[in-house]
Every structure is written in structure tokens, then in C-alpha cells.
Design an enzyme around this catalytic site. Structure first.
Site, PDB file in Angstrom:
ATOM      1  N   TYR A   1       1.363 -12.123  -6.854  1.00 25.58           N
ATOM      2  CA  TYR A   1       2.741 -11.814  -6.478  1.00 25.58           C
ATOM      3  C   TYR A   1       3.727 -12.762  -7.170  1.00 25.58           C
ATOM      4  O   TYR A   1       3.489 -13.969  -7.262  1.00 25.58           O
ATOM      5  CB  TYR A   1       2.920 -11.905  -4.970  1.00 25.58           C
ATOM      6  CG  TYR A   1       2.333 -10.746  -4.200  1.00 25.58           C
ATOM      7  CD1 TYR A   1       1.891  -9.587  -4.841  1.00 25.58           C
ATOM      8  CD2 TYR A   1       2.212 -10.797  -2.815  1.00 25.58           C
ATOM      9  CE1 TYR A   1       1.357  -8.521  -4.133  1.00 25.58           C
ATOM     10  CE2 TYR A   1       1.686  -9.731  -2.096  1.00 25.58           C
ATOM     11  CZ  TYR A   1       1.253  -8.608  -2.759  1.00 25.58           C
ATOM     12  OH  TYR A   1       0.726  -7.559  -2.047  1.00 25.58           O
TER      13      TYR A   1
ATOM     14  N   LEU B   1      12.577   5.683  -0.270  1.00 23.28           N
ATOM     15  CA  LEU B   1      13.035   6.434   0.895  1.00 23.28           C
ATOM     16  C   LEU B   1      14.556   6.504   0.951  1.00 23.28           C
ATOM     17  O   LEU B   1      15.130   7.498   1.403  1.00 23.28           O
ATOM     18  CB  LEU B   1      12.498   5.764   2.167  1.00 23.28           C
ATOM     19  CG  LEU B   1      12.986   6.319   3.507  1.00 23.28           C
ATOM     20  CD1 LEU B   1      12.514   7.756   3.692  1.00 23.28           C
ATOM     21  CD2 LEU B   1      12.505   5.444   4.654  1.00 23.28           C
TER      22      LEU B   1
ATOM     23  N   ASN C   1      -6.737  -0.927  -0.447  1.00 20.07           N
ATOM     24  CA  ASN C   1      -6.692   0.290  -1.277  1.00 20.07           C
ATOM     25  C   ASN C   1      -8.072   0.860  -1.596  1.00 20.07           C
ATOM     26  O   ASN C   1      -8.240   1.572  -2.580  1.00 20.07           O
ATOM     27  CB  ASN C   1      -5.934   0.015  -2.586  1.00 20.07           C
ATOM     28  CG  ASN C   1      -4.553  -0.557  -2.351  1.00 20.07           C
ATOM     29  OD1 ASN C   1      -3.702   0.094  -1.754  1.00 20.07           O
ATOM     30  ND2 ASN C   1      -4.318  -1.781  -2.791  1.00 20.07           N
TER      31      ASN C   1
ATOM     32  N   TRP D   1       0.934  -1.100   3.833  1.00 15.56           N
ATOM     33  CA  TRP D   1       1.937  -1.603   2.887  1.00 15.56           C
ATOM     34  C   TRP D   1       2.838  -0.464   2.409  1.00 15.56           C
ATOM     35  O   TRP D   1       2.465   0.695   2.461  1.00 15.56           O
ATOM     36  CB  TRP D   1       1.282  -2.328   1.705  1.00 15.56           C
ATOM     37  CG  TRP D   1       0.438  -1.534   0.762  1.00 15.56           C
ATOM     38  CD1 TRP D   1      -0.905  -1.279   0.882  1.00 15.56           C
ATOM     39  CD2 TRP D   1       0.838  -0.931  -0.477  1.00 15.56           C
ATOM     40  NE1 TRP D   1      -1.352  -0.543  -0.190  1.00 15.56           N
ATOM     41  CE2 TRP D   1      -0.309  -0.321  -1.050  1.00 15.56           C
ATOM     42  CE3 TRP D   1       2.062  -0.854  -1.161  1.00 15.56           C
ATOM     43  CZ2 TRP D   1      -0.274   0.362  -2.264  1.00 15.56           C
ATOM     44  CZ3 TRP D   1       2.105  -0.171  -2.369  1.00 15.56           C
ATOM     45  CH2 TRP D   1       0.942   0.426  -2.915  1.00 15.56           C
TER      46      TRP D   1
ATOM     47  N   GLY E   1      13.332  -9.952   3.129  1.00 18.58           N
ATOM     48  CA  GLY E   1      13.630 -11.306   3.572  1.00 18.58           C
ATOM     49  C   GLY E   1      14.921 -11.411   4.350  1.00 18.58           C
ATOM     50  O   GLY E   1      15.374 -12.516   4.671  1.00 18.58           O
TER      51      GLY E   1
END
Length: 299
Positions: free
Chosen positions: A56, A218, A160, A210, A265
Site C-alpha cells: 500500500y 458509486l 480474493n 473491501w 480518513g
């Protein structure tokens, strides 16, 4: 009201019902002190489970999190830390292309690097990030067993994985894989059809979910305008604050009891996600969302 807690498996860890996802941490551009305040904020709300992965932020998120945690190391006792490994990105110069690596050496080295960056002596849960066509199940099992025996990980799982991939790896382990972290949202409903969520029920494990909001699609993809309209109608019917809350409630209504990851966040969005746990959809509302997302009714 703080979120509830769920055991991922009867031999597994107990996690907060919603999980704080830190994959976009570097985009938030927070100083260590400001990040520490954010950590305290969601811990106080009961969101004690933290989701990371070695890759990440171009391999930077764990280190940034660790810098903040070192300002107040006692906070480690209030949280459960999850990390993932098995993807090798070109962000490291030794990787000529993005690829998967689930060799024992890579798994162990990745886990140890995560521990060093995060400033902790153990991970509460380590996941294999993606299915690897070159995965040797015996080798992955050896890595997990070695790390578990050394006290560097408390539990192991996958992300996954298909049911067959999950079953293959589980067949090599003396302890249970405690979760399968899956993409679950109205925009991505494959898990309700391909057997992954059925397997979770069968084995008594809770999946982690996730991209519940589709990575932002969306809200900004014209293709999902009918879904947004339906979510807004249901939001009004329920009297909730945001359509995000309706989506989280939709995910949590699945009988496998997924634990959604919060990907923001922003404090107001974290608080809104926490409040979604108290939202109860009717069965027909759930299927209205399904239909609006897929574009067709049940047969």
C-alpha cells in the site's frame, strides 16, 4: 455507541465489526501527530482493527503508520493489525514487472518487513493478498507455520481467493484460515454467486469486505445513477444520514456477516460508517438495491 465485535472463527481473533482500512493513507497527507489523533479517534469509536498491506502506498503506508504509532506505543494494545503480502510491484526497483510471489522466502521476508515498519512484534492476522497461479500450497503453509511458531503472526488467512483455492491452502495447514477478504458491494456481487460467501458460512468464518463503495465509483460513475437513486429512496425511508450507510448496512446483512473496511480518513465518514451498524434493511429493500445495481430482477 461503539461498534460491536465479532470472532472471525471460533479459533480465530475477535475484530471490530467495521475495520479501518489504510490503503490510501499516503493520499491523506497527514503528519505523524495528526495521524496519531486519527488513530485515537477511531479506536475510541471501537474501530480497533487496522487493515494494511505491504504494497500500500508504494510500500510506504505501513512505515507512515508505524511512525505515528511510535509516538504512543501503548496504543498497540488497543488494536488488531492485519497485513497482506504476495504482490510484488515495480515500486521496488528489483521488480521488472508487477507480479505475484507466494514463495516461502517472500512471505516471511514481507511479514518481517511489515513488523519492522509498523513497529510491532507481531501481526494479529497475515493474509495472502491475491491468488497466485504459481502458488505452491505446501510452501505457503510452511511460511505461515514458521511465522506462527515464531510468534510473528497470530493468525493466517487469504484475500480474493476462490473456494477451491481456499480449500487447497487450508488442506495443508494444521490451523484454520480465519478469513477470506473479498470485494463485496452492490457493485460487485460475485461473492454471492461464486460460492465464496457460502464457503464462509460453511466453515464458520467471517469475511472481510473491501471496496464496499466501489472505490468511489458509486458516487461518480454515470452507469450507477439508477443505483444512487434507489439508495437515496431507501435512505429517506430509513431516515439515515447518507447513502454510504445504506451500502454498509446492505453488506452487513449478508448471512456470512462480512466486516466492512472503511476506506476514508475523514472523521465524519468514519463516524457515519460506525452508525451504519444500527441500520436494519428489510429483505425487500436489500433486493431493491441488488436489482438497481445489477439492472435486472431475480429469475
Amino acid at each position: 455507541m461503539p461498534v460491536s465485535r465479532l470472532a472471525l472463527h471460533h479459533q480465530g481473533p475477535t475484530f471490530s465489526r467495521l475495520i479501518m482500512g489504510y490503503w490510501r493513507l499516503m493520499e491523506w497527507q497527514l503528519s505523524p501527530a495528526t495521524l496519531l489523533d486519527l488513530m485515537k479517534y477511531h479506536l475510541d469509536l471501537g474501530v480497533t482493527t487496522i487493515d494494511h498491506a505491504d504494497i500500500y502506498g508504494g510500500y510506504q503506508c505501513e512505515e507512515a503508520f508505524g511512525r505515528a504509532l511510535r509516538l504512543e506505543p501503548s496504543l498497540r494494545s488497543r488494536m488488531e493489525i492485519v497485513s497482506k503480502c504476495g504482490i510484488a510491484l515495480t515500486a521496488k526497483p528489483e521488480h521488472a514487472l508487477n507480479h505475484y510471489n507466494t514463495s516461502k522466502g517472500h512471505i516471511v521476508a514481507s511479514a518481517e518487513a511489515s513488523l519492522q515498519k509498523l513497529g510491532t512484534d507481531h501481526l494479529d492476522l497475515l493474509l495472502i493478498h491475491r491468488p497466485d497461479p504459481l502458488m505452491n500450497a505446501d510452501e505457503v503453509a510452511e511460511a505461515f507455520i514458521s511465522l506462527e511458531q515464531a510468534g510473528k503472526i497470530k493468525h493466517a488467512g487469504v484475500s480474493n481467493f476462490t473456494p477451491h483455492q481456499f480449500a487447497l491452502l487450508q488442506s495443508r495447514l494444521p490451523f484454520p484460515l480465519v478469513t477470506n477478504q473479498l470485494e463485496i458491494s452492490p457493485l460487485h456481487q460475485e461473492g454471492t454467486l461464486d460460492g465464496a460467501l457460502d464457503q464462509c458460512q460453511q466453515l464458520g468464518i467471517k469475511p472481510m469486505a473491501w471496496s464496499c463503495l466501489g472505490g468511489g465509483r458509486l458516487f461518480n460513475d454515470p452507469a450507477y445513477a439508477p443505483l444512487r437513486a434507489e439508495l437515496e429512496l431507501i435512505r429517506q425511508e430509513l431516515g439515515t444520514q447518507t447513502i454510504e450507510q445504506v451500502v454498509y448496512a446492505w453488506v452487513m446483512m449478508l448471512p456470512s456477516q462480512p466486516l466492512p473496511l472503511i476506506g476514508s480518513g475523514k472523521r465524519e465518514r468514519i463516524a457515519a460508517a460506525v452508525a451504519a451498524e444500527s441500520i436494519v434493511l428489510s429483505r425487500q429493500q436489500w433486493f431493491r438495491i441488488r436489482k438497481a445495481a445489477l439492472g435486472y430482477d431475480v429469475p
